[in-house]
Design an enzyme around this catalytic site. Structure first.
Site, PDB file in Angstrom:
ATOM      1  N   GLU A  39      41.441  46.102  49.426  1.00 36.48           N
ATOM      2  CA  GLU A  39      40.056  45.630  49.462  1.00 36.48           C
ATOM      3  C   GLU A  39      40.005  44.234  50.067  1.00 36.48           C
ATOM      4  OE1 GLU A  39      39.698  45.954  45.308  1.00 36.48           O
ATOM      5  OE2 GLU A  39      39.436  48.122  45.323  1.00 36.48           O
ATOM      6  N   GLU A  70      40.643  52.069  43.512  1.00 38.33           N
ATOM      7  CA  GLU A  70      42.079  51.800  43.375  1.00 38.33           C
ATOM      8  C   GLU A  70      42.898  53.066  43.180  1.00 38.33           C
ATOM      9  OE1 GLU A  70      39.682  50.051  41.968  1.00 38.33           O
ATOM     10  OE2 GLU A  70      39.991  47.974  42.565  1.00 38.33           O
ATOM     11  N   PHE A  93      43.367  41.954  41.965  1.00 42.03           N
ATOM     12  CA  PHE A  93      43.790  41.213  40.777  1.00 42.03           C
ATOM     13  C   PHE A  93      44.674  42.162  39.950  1.00 42.03           C
ATOM     14  CE2 PHE A  93      40.037  38.903  41.951  1.00 42.03           C
ATOM     15  CZ  PHE A  93      40.066  37.660  41.335  1.00 42.03           C
ATOM     16  N   ALA A  94      45.773  41.658  39.402  1.00 40.81           N
ATOM     17  CA  ALA A  94      46.620  42.512  38.551  1.00 40.81           C
ATOM     18  C   ALA A  94      45.794  43.099  37.407  1.00 40.81           C
ATOM     19  CB  ALA A  94      47.792  41.724  37.990  1.00 40.81           C
ATOM     20  N   ASP A  95      44.780  42.337  36.986  1.00 39.87           N
ATOM     21  CA  ASP A  95      43.913  42.783  35.884  1.00 39.87           C
ATOM     22  C   ASP A  95      43.260  44.133  36.176  1.00 39.87           C
ATOM     23  OD1 ASP A  95      43.238  39.778  34.510  1.00 39.87           O
ATOM     24  OD2 ASP A  95      43.732  39.822  36.618  1.00 39.87           O
ATOM     25  N   PHE A  96      43.101  44.458  37.455  1.00 35.87           N
ATOM     26  CA  PHE A  96      42.406  45.699  37.812  1.00 35.87           C
ATOM     27  C   PHE A  96      43.338  46.912  37.771  1.00 35.87           C
ATOM     28  CE2 PHE A  96      39.443  43.147  40.930  1.00 35.87           C
ATOM     29  CZ  PHE A  96      39.001  42.384  39.862  1.00 35.87           C
ATOM     30  N   HIS A 139      40.174  38.519  34.695  1.00 39.26           N
ATOM     31  CA  HIS A 139      40.619  38.040  36.010  1.00 39.26           C
ATOM     32  C   HIS A 139      41.717  36.990  35.916  1.00 39.26           C
ATOM     33  CE1 HIS A 139      36.711  39.771  37.177  1.00 39.26           C
ATOM     34  NE2 HIS A 139      37.097  39.737  38.425  1.00 39.26           N
TER      35      HIS A 139
END
Lengths: 341, 339
Positions: A39, A70, A93-96, A139
């Site tokens: 993205e 994703e 973001f790793a959070d996603f 985030h």
């Protein structure tokens, strides 16, 4: 274990993002099977500059913006990798990770094994980690432990530009899936100033850094500090602050899978004291793993252990709250003083 | 509706000023009185006002990471919301959530910073209403960039299969950060996604709050009457960057200019004037919203910051016995060798 070399001083200094992009560009030029998808990786150049400038040279066929999906695009990278290509997919973001985690840990990580190595998955999953800028619980996570815990993925965490470039070359050439986790605060982006340290001289020619080789970023006699990512720089700051009081040895793990256990053991056998600093959550993660390996391998040499970590609480938004939970230089200094007074 | 819209616009203009304090001339995201990212919704007010005008406090709204206009139209406490954005102790979430994570249970409002992830919880709220025999409805807001996301598509299907009282509202501002809409989807618009799930899909092509109101009347009414979900798409305009600090190098200047010209607030003023509302009444509404915004901002700035130790509270509603976020026992000295 590698030692930080100083002979590269004649090479030009680069930000960490520039060094990563250099490695990706070189691999794109040399291997038609390499491409980037994610993205905002094309026109924007990656929210954290991880693909800055690539669109201009390589065009949209190689630098693919994808819809926000994703599961779809990370899974597509897995499929392309199994078909023999070498995709670099970016999870913004790793959070996603939750959105596409099945493709990450049930497909990307396991297909080599489940197929009896009939197929393999030579892809890189790049992702941004870390807090320090008040972006709150969805985030700001680091999540090293989550990715390192699940077998089948190599996990890379650079702390300097020189390491970022060498590790990226290794990651793209690796025949296994590599999760390449970069800390936003180290990238050198205009709107998020980096601390002193990550911008380093970087050799112009390409070079690889072998996975599983920790780097002794500072040599010392009294206390071993094992850390990675942003906190390498905080540990080095702590070492400066403690100069004359406590002589710190700072070990930068650089890769979590594989993990350079020997580097940790060698250092704690010398110092007898271990502090692990990790921006990931306290429990069931990197800090516990390092302490476990140190005690399994060098119990008789250890006199004291401390962990400086993110507590088991979601990362809060307000400045005083985030500062409280994110391990700072002072927390490292205090942990060292606790075990070496 | 006009008052909500103009309050939202005023509010965001004031937030922008506050946010940029300390961040200029060189933009540093971690400086200034408002921490973190800030995503402003200027140009999207019609989608908030036109739909929320049909809602009651008992109805649930989930918003994405660009939530202020929807929160205002849903009646979220403006003072406490502002205190949250400033990271204060008396904020909606005690300073833990920030602007992307606003929760106000008094009016059943919640939001999430992860794309499309507000859709499933809205379906859940609708499911709860149906199970309890209540006539409340749920509305999930999302951007047009989110229409490819699994969470959205799965929610459409679940809501349709169970005839749940939920309205999905796509705010189409043409941009998913740097991605123009035509690279997100090959269909002309997001409302067409409804066809694949056998539920009504309707698009309002202009950011005309009255047209949105009319379309939402049908969608919310259908949900409230027990006739199932609707997918509603509203054309809005992104007047700003994706987030504050976004230089928008990827966006043609003409596009940004056009977005600014197609102003839903000006359009609403024209509508009001042609309906015979005189200028002084409009002026009065503007002044009132301005005062309300100033009052909220001044109040919020006077509020205390949270104490650092509060970071460890609220992880659980009912903390397990003996649980601490970083147990002291793990820092106890180990012995086993010579010091």
């Amino acid at each position: 274990m590698a030692e930080t070399e100083s002979e590269g001083a004649t090479d030009s200094e680069l930000t960490m993002s520039r060094a990563m992009v250099d490695a990706i560009a070189t691999e794109l030029r040399e291997n038609d099977d390499v491409f980037v998808m994610g993205e905002d990786v094309a026109d924007y150049g990656g929210i954290f500059d991880s693909t800055e400038g690539l669109l201009e040279e390589f065009g949209r066929e190689k630098i693919m913006d994808v819809p926000i999906s994703e599961t779809g695009f990370i899974g597509a990278a897995v499929g392309a990798a199994q078909a023999g290509m070498r995709p670099i997919a970016e999870l913004m973001f790793a959070d996603f990770f939750g959105v596409g985690m099945d493709q990450i840990y049930n497909q990307m990580a396991k297909n080599t094994y489940m197929s009896g190595a009939a197929v393999n998955v030579p892809m890189v999953l790049m992702t941004a980690v870390g807090g320090t800028y008040n972006d709150a619980a969805q985030h700001s996570q680091t999540l090293y432990g989550t990715f390192a815990h699940l077998p089948g993925m190599k996990v890379v965490v650079p702390s300097t530009a020189a390491d970022a470039k060498g590790l990226m070359h290794t990651a793209i050439r690796d025949d296994d899936p590599v999760v390449y986790m970069f800390h936003k605060r180290l990238m050198g982006i205009g709107w998020m100033p980096a601390p002193e340290g990550p911008k380093t001289p970087v050799p112009e020619d390409d070079y690889t850094i072998e996975f599983g080789e920790a780097d002794r970023k500072r040599e010392g006699e009294d206390v071993t500090v094992v850390t990675l990512g942003l906190h390498v720089h905080r540990a080095l700051e702590a070492a400066d602050e403690l100069a004359g009081e406590s002589d710190l040895e700072v070990i930068d793990l650089r890769t979590l899978v594989p993990l350079d256990t020997e580097a940790v053991l060698e250092s704690v056998r010398k110092t007898g004291r271990l502090v692990v600093v990790d921006e990931d959550y306290h429990s069931f993660g990197v800090s516990g793993e390092i302490v476990a390996r140190a005690t399994e391998g060098a119990l008789d040499d250890l006199s004291a252990v401390r962990r400086v970590t993110m507590p088991d609480a979601p990362i809060p938004y307000a400045r005083p709250l985030e500062q409280e939970v994110n391990p700072g230089t002072e927390d490292i200094v205090k942990a060292v003083r606790d075990i070496h007074d | 509706m006009y008052e909500w819209m103009v309050t939202a616009r005023n509010y965001e203009e004031r937030l922008q000023e506050e946010y940029l304090e300390g961040k200029q001339p060189a933009f540093d995201i971690s400086a200034g009185p408002i921490p973190g990212e800030l995503h402003l919704a200027a140009g999207q007010e019609a989608a908030a006002a036109g739909v929320c005008a049909h809602l009651r406090d008992a109805d649930t709204v989930t918003a994405p990471h660009r939530p202020h206009h929807v929160a205002i139209a849903k009646g979220v406490d403006l003072k406490r919301m502002t205190a949250e954005i400033f990271g204060r102790q008396t904020g909606l979430s005690k300073g833990k959530g920030g602007h992307m994570h606003l929760f106000d249970p008094d009016v059943n409002f919640a939001c999430s910073g992860i794309i499309a992830e507000g859709c499933p919880p809205a379906v859940g709220a609708a499911l709860a209403a149906k199970k309890r025999g209540e006539d409340s409805v749920a509305v999930a807001y999302l951007g047009e960039g989110a229409i490819s996301q699994g969470g959205f598509l799965e929610s459409l299907n679940l809501a349709s299969v169970h005839d749940l009282p939920v309205v999905f509202v796509i705010e189409d501002n043409d941009w998913a950060i740097s991605m123009p809409k035509d690279r997100v989807t090959d269909v002309e618009n997001g409302a067409q996604r409804a066809g694949g799930f056998d539920l009504p899909g309707r698009r309002v092509d202009q950011d005309d709050a009255v047209a949105v109101y009319e379309a939402a009347d049908e969608a919310v009414g259908r949900a409230r009457d027990g006739n199932g979900p609707t997918l509603l798409e509203v054309q809005v305009h992104r007047r700003m960057g994706h987030f504050m600090g976004d230089a928008q190098g990827y966006r043609p200047d003409t596009d940004e200019e056009q977005a600014k010209q197609r102003d839903s607030i000006t359009r609403m003023e024209t509508t009001l004037e042609s309906a015979g509302i005189d200028e002084s009444t409009i002026e009065e509404l503007r002044d009132r919203s301005h005062d309300r915004v100033e009052e909220a901002i001044e109040w919020a700035k006077d509020q205390p910051e949270p104490e650092p130790d509060e970071a460890y509270e609220d992880v659980f509603a009912d903390p397990p016995a003996g649980w601490t976020p970083a147990p002291e026992s793990t820092t106890a000295e180990q012995t086993g060798g010579d010091d």
